[in-house]
Design an enzyme around this catalytic site. Structure first.
Site, PDB file in Angstrom:
ATOM      1  N   GLU A 130       0.877  -0.554  -5.143  1.00  0.00           N
ATOM      2  CA  GLU A 130      -0.074   0.529  -5.373  1.00  0.00           C
ATOM      3  C   GLU A 130       0.771   1.800  -5.444  1.00  0.00           C
ATOM      4  OE1 GLU A 130      -3.662   3.068  -3.360  1.00  0.00           O
ATOM      5  OE2 GLU A 130      -1.927   2.399  -2.266  1.00  0.00           O
ATOM      6  N   ASP A 170       0.825  -1.202   0.000  1.00  0.00           N
ATOM      7  CA  ASP A 170       0.000   0.000   0.000  1.00  0.00           C
ATOM      8  C   ASP A 170       0.865   1.261   0.000  1.00  0.00           C
ATOM      9  OD1 ASP A 170      -2.666   1.326   0.465  1.00  0.00           O
ATOM     10  OD2 ASP A 170      -1.631   1.992   2.269  1.00  0.00           O
TER      11      ASP A 170
END
Length: 726
Positions: free
Chosen positions: A459, A406
């Site tokens: 990401e 993330d």
């Protein structure tokens, strides 16, 4: 002096005082026993009482002198307190066994979770039975004292002082301490000030609020049954279909209890979620972070336990069972892994020993303005090893198939979400965080070297070069990258009234300019259906029918577009409300034909995507895609071909993004012959209008779209067609 250090919890070298010591002309056994009235020393082998210990005046220090030539054997303490009598094996007679934990920790990142934390071990001391217990080891280099506290010592901070090693680790082996015991660490900073009780940074199991205690856990107790999955050969994810179902375990489905609606456990999810994912045809589950976290509203993105699956849904064995059963059902499991930041909760990593052990000390690097949380010091060896060990731990101990990392962009850029003067340039004066870049490369190298069949996914929301390229080519080493550009542009386009889409046609075609710069996954993730953005269905313009038709047309466009696929839960049923992490998905909507139709389409899309190599084999090679018509902005129509590896299988994808049906639409094709309709999103099965039920078309030798042949289609309104020529 010795008892004062122990009494005040300022003893950093308890092995120098307690245990067995050769003090001429005798051997002396010492024990620190808060609350004891009297104590005897008893040999474990034969229950022989060596003698009653004398107590130092006004302290809890007990001593017994034995003969100088006494052959030291394992002993226990028979202790009398005001509450009664009990026995325990003295932990301070095992200095070498405690020290063993940290001799080689820094030589291999996997050593960290194999040695630190609370390790259940057995010692062969020449007795009839080995001595079992738990060895504790924690990194707190600037603490003046550390003790382990828990139910086993009534949370007494002075009962079990730990030994500090030259490497900054604190160690102690506590005999007879077994699985299930709660514990924490009581630390004092370098000035002797008491700190909040800390959970174990390498704890394998944790409790929820209010205790946030760590729990002793043994990884050897679970017996895996997924050997067939783990030993499968020739796993090349780039040539395989990957359709990911992204799930927040706490809100996928809930159960009604006497207290209200509650989470399903890991084991209950085995009986519900896994069959659903299998039935819908997804190849992988991606789970929002399961690393232990204190705040429900963070969805797991503010973790404090990077080695513990959250106990909201069960214990670590339950989570292993969930992964095991997923594998036996043929479903891969990806988890979100969050090395970008961590919260400053008192029981967590922030100022762990009174100093910035884990985070950058300077807030211009160590504090995240977006999430009001700490940032790891990516340049510190111990922190780098801690993070890489965490990544390897999930792949190793839980058989995880992939890590989605993330907020990678927030790690890569020193000025991420900061104004001028709020960040520190790197040594070259730039904004790249070389330390974070180095860490990510090391993590990816270690992960793929040790677990070749896994995947790592970034990401990353900028155009940072070579995110999904190997480290030896100058890349970050990730296997895949989320295509945030495609997601943003295509959602912006599809939200437009069809009357204006002609002016935004390039938003659908631009993605092919850079489609092969990275190994892309096309994400329609949780971030797009929360915080006022509305559900995927509610992004669509028009009346009720047009909203559903737009969604179906768009979903089929996504599955036809190059790149692996990811859809957040609820997309596949056309959920009307945006996602709420405190409630279940709106499963009652499946009582209505519209939502059943949308769900049926997603099931069909997954099936076709997996069944036809042309739709997945060349997701990352330019020879797997060809435009037929990308200039038809006036009619908002797109047409392209997807091709199999051998080039023999071709699937034509034609999208009509207006509510106007197109009669006699001529499409250029490569070959003369019959073309079968694989998919028509306007089919009545999907709650479409059923504008045409034609299932095949005949191509003739009439040149069109720079092709030698062509066929004439009936294009339904707001619909996507798949046609195949074998």
């Amino acid at each position: 002096m010795q008892s004062a250090e122990l009494q005040q919890r300022l003893c950093a070298q308890p092995f120098d005082i307690l245990g067995v010591h050769r003090d001429e002309p005798c051997t002396r056994i010492r024990a620190w026993l808060p609350g004891a009235l009297e104590a005897n020393v008893v040999t474990v082998a034969d229950n022989h009482i060596l003698g009653r210990m004398r107590r130092e005046a006004s302290s809890a220090l007990f001593e017994l002198d034995v003969a100088a030539d006494w052959q030291a054997s394992v002993y226990k303490l028979d202790i009398l307190t005001a509450s009664g009598r009990y026995e325990r094996i003295c932990p301070y007679q095992f200095p070498q066994q405690a020290y063993h934990a940290v001799h080689f920790v820094d030589q291999d990142p996997q050593n960290l979770y194999q040695q630190l934390g609370a390790q259940v071990i057995s010692l062969d001391m020449g007795l009839a039975e080995p001595i079992t217990g738990t060895r504790f080891a924690v990194y707190a280099p600037n603490a003046s004292a550390v003790s382990v506290i828990g139910d086993f010592n009534w949370w007494d901070e002075s009962a079990h002082p730990m030994q500090k090693t030259s490497l900054g680790y604190w160690v102690l082996f506590v005999p007879e301490l077994d699985v299930g015991q709660r514990y924490k660490y009581a630390l004092k900073d370098s000035h002797g000030n008491a700190l909040p009780h800390k959970a174990d940074p390498v704890g394998f199991q944790a409790e929820q609020y209010p205790s946030h205690a760590s729990v002793v856990y043994n990884h050897q107790q679970y017996q895996w049954q997924d050997s067939a999955w783990r030993q499968r050969q020739d796993v090349n994810p780039y040539h395989q279909p990957i359709s990911i179902y992204e799930v927040h375990l706490g809100s996928w489905r809930r159960k009604l209890t006497e207290q209200g609606y509650d989470y399903l456990s890991y084991r209950e999810l085995v009986d519900t979620l896994i069959p659903y994912v299998k039935q819908m045809g997804y190849t992988h589950l991606e789970i929002l972070p399961v690393s232990e976290y204190p705040f429900d509203g963070s969805w797991g993105y503010q973790p404090v336990g990077l080695f513990a699956p959250t106990s909201r849904f069960g214990d670590p064995d339950d989570f292993k069972y969930f992964v095991d059963q997923s594998h036996q059902a043929g479903i891969g499991v990806i988890i979100d892994w969050v090395p970008a930041h961590f919260p400053e909760d008192g029981h967590g990593l922030a100022r762990f020993d009174g100093t910035h052990v884990y985070e950058y000390a300077d807030p211009r690097k160590g504090w995240h303005p977006d999430w009001n949380s700490c940032i790891y010091d990516f340049g510190k060896d111990e922190v780098r090893q801690f993070l890489v060990a965490s990544a390897l731990y999930w792949l190793d101990k839980f058989h995880i198939d992939g890590l989605r990392v993330d907020a990678v962009a927030s790690m890569l850029y020193l000025d991420y979400s900061r104004n001028d003067g709020e960040w520190i340039p790197n040594v070259d004066g730039g904004n790249h965080n070389y330390e974070a870049i180095s860490l990510l490369r090391w993590m990816n190298e270690e992960a793929y070297r040790r677990f070749p069949n896994i995947m790592t996914i970034a990401e990353e929301s900028t155009s940072f070069a070579k995110v999904s390229r190997p480290v030896y080519e100058g890349g970050l080493g990730f296997g895949f990258k989320w295509n945030m550009g495609w997601m943003h542009d295509s959602l912006h386009y599809i939200a437009k009234d069809p009357a204006y889409r002609r002016y935004h046609h390039n938003e659908l075609t631009f993605s092919m300019v850079y489609a092969y710069d990275e190994n892309f996954i096309l994400p329609l993730s949780h971030d797009e259906v929360v915080h006022g953005k509305g559900s995927l269905l509610r992004k669509m313009p028009g009346d009720e029918w047009q909203q559903a038709a737009n969604l179906r047309c768009y979903a089929a466009f996504m599955f036809g577009h190059p790149g692996k696929k990811l859809n957040f839960m609820g997309n596949e049923i056309g959920q009307s409300a945006e996602w709420n992490h405190d409630a279940s998905l709106q499963w009652h909507l499946l009582e209505y034909d519209k939502h059943k139709g949308i769900q049926s389409l997603y099931r069909q899309l997954n099936s076709l995507y997996c069944q036809y190599p042309a739709l997945h084999q060349r997701d990352h090679q330019s020879d797997g895609f060809e435009w037929v018509d990308h200039h038809n902005a006036e009619q908002s129509i797109l047409a392209f071909i997807r091709k199999s590896a051998n080039g023999k299988q071709k699937v034509y994808v034609v999208c009509n993004f207006t509510p106007v049906p197109r009669r006699d639409f001529r499409l250029g094709v490569d070959d003369k012959g019959q073309y079968q309709v694989l998919l028509n999103t306007d089919d009545r099965t999907f709650w479409g209008s059923g504008y045409t039920e034609q299932t095949c078309y005949q191509a003739e030798e009439q040149a069109w779209h720079n092709k030698s042949c062509s066929l004439t289609l009936e294009l339904p309104p707001l619909a996507t067609l798949y046609l195949i020529y074998e």
